[in-house]
Design an enzyme around this catalytic site. Structure first.
Site, PDB file in Angstrom:
ATOM      1  N   ASN A 187      -6.413  -1.091  -8.242  1.00 31.99           N
ATOM      2  CA  ASN A 187      -5.176  -1.874  -8.302  1.00 31.99           C
ATOM      3  C   ASN A 187      -4.362  -1.555  -7.059  1.00 31.99           C
ATOM      4  O   ASN A 187      -3.826  -0.451  -6.936  1.00 31.99           O
ATOM      5  CB  ASN A 187      -4.385  -1.512  -9.558  1.00 31.99           C
ATOM      6  CG  ASN A 187      -5.103  -1.918 -10.825  1.00 31.99           C
ATOM      7  OD1 ASN A 187      -5.044  -3.068 -11.229  1.00 31.99           O
ATOM      8  ND2 ASN A 187      -5.804  -0.987 -11.438  1.00 31.99           N
TER       9      ASN A 187
ATOM     10  N   SER B 128      -4.341  -7.548 -14.895  1.00 26.54           N
ATOM     11  CA  SER B 128      -3.753  -7.259 -16.206  1.00 26.54           C
ATOM     12  C   SER B 128      -4.638  -7.717 -17.367  1.00 26.54           C
ATOM     13  O   SER B 128      -4.140  -8.107 -18.413  1.00 26.54           O
ATOM     14  CB  SER B 128      -2.358  -7.895 -16.338  1.00 26.54           C
ATOM     15  OG  SER B 128      -1.438  -7.171 -15.566  1.00 26.54           O
TER      16      SER B 128
ATOM     17  N   GLY C 122       1.372  -1.564 -11.600  1.00 23.51           N
ATOM     18  CA  GLY C 122       2.653  -1.819 -12.232  1.00 23.51           C
ATOM     19  C   GLY C 122       3.656  -0.687 -12.053  1.00 23.51           C
ATOM     20  O   GLY C 122       3.294   0.479 -11.898  1.00 23.51           O
TER      21      GLY C 122
ATOM     22  N   ARG D 114      -4.141   2.521  -7.480  1.00 19.57           N
ATOM     23  CA  ARG D 114      -4.597   3.177  -8.695  1.00 19.57           C
ATOM     24  C   ARG D 114      -6.020   2.741  -8.984  1.00 19.57           C
ATOM     25  O   ARG D 114      -6.313   1.545  -8.999  1.00 19.57           O
ATOM     26  CB  ARG D 114      -3.685   2.782  -9.857  1.00 19.57           C
ATOM     27  CG  ARG D 114      -3.590   3.803 -10.967  1.00 19.57           C
ATOM     28  CD  ARG D 114      -2.895   3.212 -12.177  1.00 19.57           C
ATOM     29  NE  ARG D 114      -3.775   2.276 -12.858  1.00 19.57           N
ATOM     30  CZ  ARG D 114      -3.394   1.084 -13.330  1.00 19.57           C
ATOM     31  NH1 ARG D 114      -2.145   0.690 -13.197  1.00 19.57           N
ATOM     32  NH2 ARG D 114      -4.257   0.291 -13.935  1.00 19.57           N
TER      33      ARG D 114
ATOM     34  N   GLU E 213     -12.121  -0.789 -10.937  1.00 19.52           N
ATOM     35  CA  GLU E 213     -11.399  -1.544  -9.906  1.00 19.52           C
ATOM     36  C   GLU E 213     -10.333  -0.666  -9.265  1.00 19.52           C
ATOM     37  O   GLU E 213      -9.979   0.393  -9.783  1.00 19.52           O
ATOM     38  CB  GLU E 213     -10.751  -2.790 -10.494  1.00 19.52           C
ATOM     39  CG  GLU E 213      -9.660  -2.513 -11.515  1.00 19.52           C
ATOM     40  CD  GLU E 213      -8.996  -3.790 -12.018  1.00 19.52           C
ATOM     41  OE1 GLU E 213      -8.880  -4.756 -11.231  1.00 19.52           O
ATOM     42  OE2 GLU E 213      -8.590  -3.822 -13.181  1.00 19.52           O
TER      43      GLU E 213
ATOM     44  N   GLU F 186       0.690 -13.006 -13.862  1.00 21.80           N
ATOM     45  CA  GLU F 186       1.343 -11.718 -14.101  1.00 21.80           C
ATOM     46  C   GLU F 186       2.824 -11.725 -13.713  1.00 21.80           C
ATOM     47  O   GLU F 186       3.419 -10.674 -13.498  1.00 21.80           O
ATOM     48  CB  GLU F 186       0.599 -10.621 -13.339  1.00 21.80           C
ATOM     49  CG  GLU F 186      -0.842 -10.453 -13.779  1.00 21.80           C
ATOM     50  CD  GLU F 186      -1.587  -9.445 -12.945  1.00 21.80           C
ATOM     51  OE1 GLU F 186      -1.409  -8.238 -13.171  1.00 21.80           O
ATOM     52  OE2 GLU F 186      -2.346  -9.849 -12.059  1.00 21.80           O
TER      53      GLU F 186
ATOM     54  N   TYR G 249       1.352  -4.266 -22.219  1.00 29.33           N
ATOM     55  CA  TYR G 249       2.723  -4.714 -21.985  1.00 29.33           C
ATOM     56  C   TYR G 249       3.504  -5.149 -23.218  1.00 29.33           C
ATOM     57  O   TYR G 249       4.721  -5.322 -23.126  1.00 29.33           O
ATOM     58  CB  TYR G 249       2.709  -5.893 -20.987  1.00 29.33           C
ATOM     59  CG  TYR G 249       2.050  -5.544 -19.686  1.00 29.33           C
ATOM     60  CD1 TYR G 249       2.593  -4.575 -18.838  1.00 29.33           C
ATOM     61  CD2 TYR G 249       0.868  -6.158 -19.298  1.00 29.33           C
ATOM     62  CE1 TYR G 249       1.982  -4.243 -17.651  1.00 29.33           C
ATOM     63  CE2 TYR G 249       0.251  -5.835 -18.098  1.00 29.33           C
ATOM     64  CZ  TYR G 249       0.821  -4.878 -17.285  1.00 29.33           C
ATOM     65  OH  TYR G 249       0.213  -4.551 -16.101  1.00 29.33           O
TER      66      TYR G 249
ATOM     67  N   ASP H 220      -9.160   2.611 -11.542  1.00 27.63           N
ATOM     68  CA  ASP H 220      -9.465   2.653 -12.971  1.00 27.63           C
ATOM     69  C   ASP H 220     -10.921   3.029 -13.199  1.00 27.63           C
ATOM     70  O   ASP H 220     -11.817   2.516 -12.518  1.00 27.63           O
ATOM     71  CB  ASP H 220      -9.184   1.295 -13.614  1.00 27.63           C
ATOM     72  CG  ASP H 220      -7.708   0.948 -13.626  1.00 27.63           C
ATOM     73  OD1 ASP H 220      -6.880   1.867 -13.458  1.00 27.63           O
ATOM     74  OD2 ASP H 220      -7.375  -0.243 -13.796  1.00 27.63           O
TER      75      ASP H 220
END
Length: 297
Positions: free
Chosen positions: A262, A140, A266, A245, A260, A19, A206, A247
């Site tokens: 994070n 990612s 990002g 964060r 998960e 990443e 992305y 998900d």
């Protein structure tokens, strides 16, 4: 500028993981946000595990994604250096980065997760298609595959196994893709992710830029409260700190499943935590500065 704990800080970006390119963009954006907040910022491109900080740095903002970023390695190094850093500590980062360890912690804490199993060979699977196969220690969506047809299974497993000897397989949860940011002990507005592609993979995140984000998500007050409560519980179960964060998938029956946490989400132009913070009235520079001020050992 308001009174700050730190004035001379560094942003660690780039890194050694798959990443790296995303991290370079996150780090550049964070550095700009911190400069706008009045910090003196050094941007450090971490291109190996041997890195050095300039003299006089008082704290660092870790903007490294993936291996040696979110897995606890960089955090342990910074503790050994006596250098305050942003986000979760080394042990929490290690657990959050490993999707298998995360599942174990969340199941123990009563957090809903999809049915899953850990495999070392493709022919030992018991979960039927459709399913999701993923290497447990990548981010990612690297190495992740959504398998709708049995004929695609072997290739998907083989690709995930390139990254790890143990591969996580979970039932595919149809429905909506949602994410909930946690920041300074508070939950942010829910974001719904609507990729125009089949699912929210690396390209959708992305590259193509054709994903639609709705914030706040169009949910009932009860659904929003439930997701935010589960996100906080997830954060606490994993011992996370500062920001992160969570998900989710929300099934057609409106049952939420955590995918998960994070621990270093990002911070690019399309990133979701800044979107949610903006919806809560927290601008990008303020978000970066407040996270910076929470740096700890």
């Amino acid at each position: 500028m308001a009174s700050r704990r730190f004035s001379k800080v560094a942003v660690l970006k780039g890194g050694v993981s798959s990443e790296r390119t995303v991290s370079l963009r996150s780090g550049a954006a964070i550095a700009q946000g911190l400069r706008e907040g009045g910090y003196e910022v050094s941007e450090i491109d971490v291109d190996s595990r041997a890195f050095a900080l300039p003299a006089g740095i008082e704290a660092v903002f870790v903007a490294l994604h993936g291996e040696f970023g979110e897995d606890g390695g960089i955090q342990q190094r910074l503790v050994e250096m006596g250098m305050p850093f942003t986000g979760s500590g080394a042990e929490s980062s290690r657990v959050s980065f490993d999707k298998i360890l995360t599942r174990e912690r969340l199941l123990a804490g009563g957090v809903p997760v999809p049915n899953g199993e850990v495999l070392r060979t493709a022919d030992s699977r018991t979960i039927p298609v459709p399913l999701v196969v993923k290497p447990p220690r990548e981010g990612s969506s690297v190495g992740c595959h959504l398998v709708f047809d049995e004929s695609a299974w072997d290739a998907a497993f083989a690709d995930a196994a390139r990254y790890s000897a143990d591969v996580l397989v979970e039932e595919y949860i149809p429905g909506r893709e949602l994410t909930v940011g946690v920041f300074d002990g508070e939950v942010l507005p829910v974001v719904e992710i609507k990729p125009n592609a089949e699912w929210y993979d690396f390209e959708a995140k992305y590259v193509t830029g054709d994903t639609t984000y709705i914030c706040p998500a169009e949910l009932s007050a009860e659904q929003t409260a439930a997701l935010q409560s589960i996100a906080l519980n997830t954060f606490e179960c994993l011992g996370a700190e500062g920001f992160g964060r969570v998900d989710f998938r929300l099934s057609p029956e409106n049952k939420p499943y955590v995918l998960e946490l994070n621990s270093i989400p990002g911070f690019t132009a399309t990133s979701l935590l800044p979107k949610a913070a903006q919806a809560a009235g927290i601008g990008f520079s303020e978000l970066c500065c407040r996270i910076m001020e929470m740096a700890h050992l």
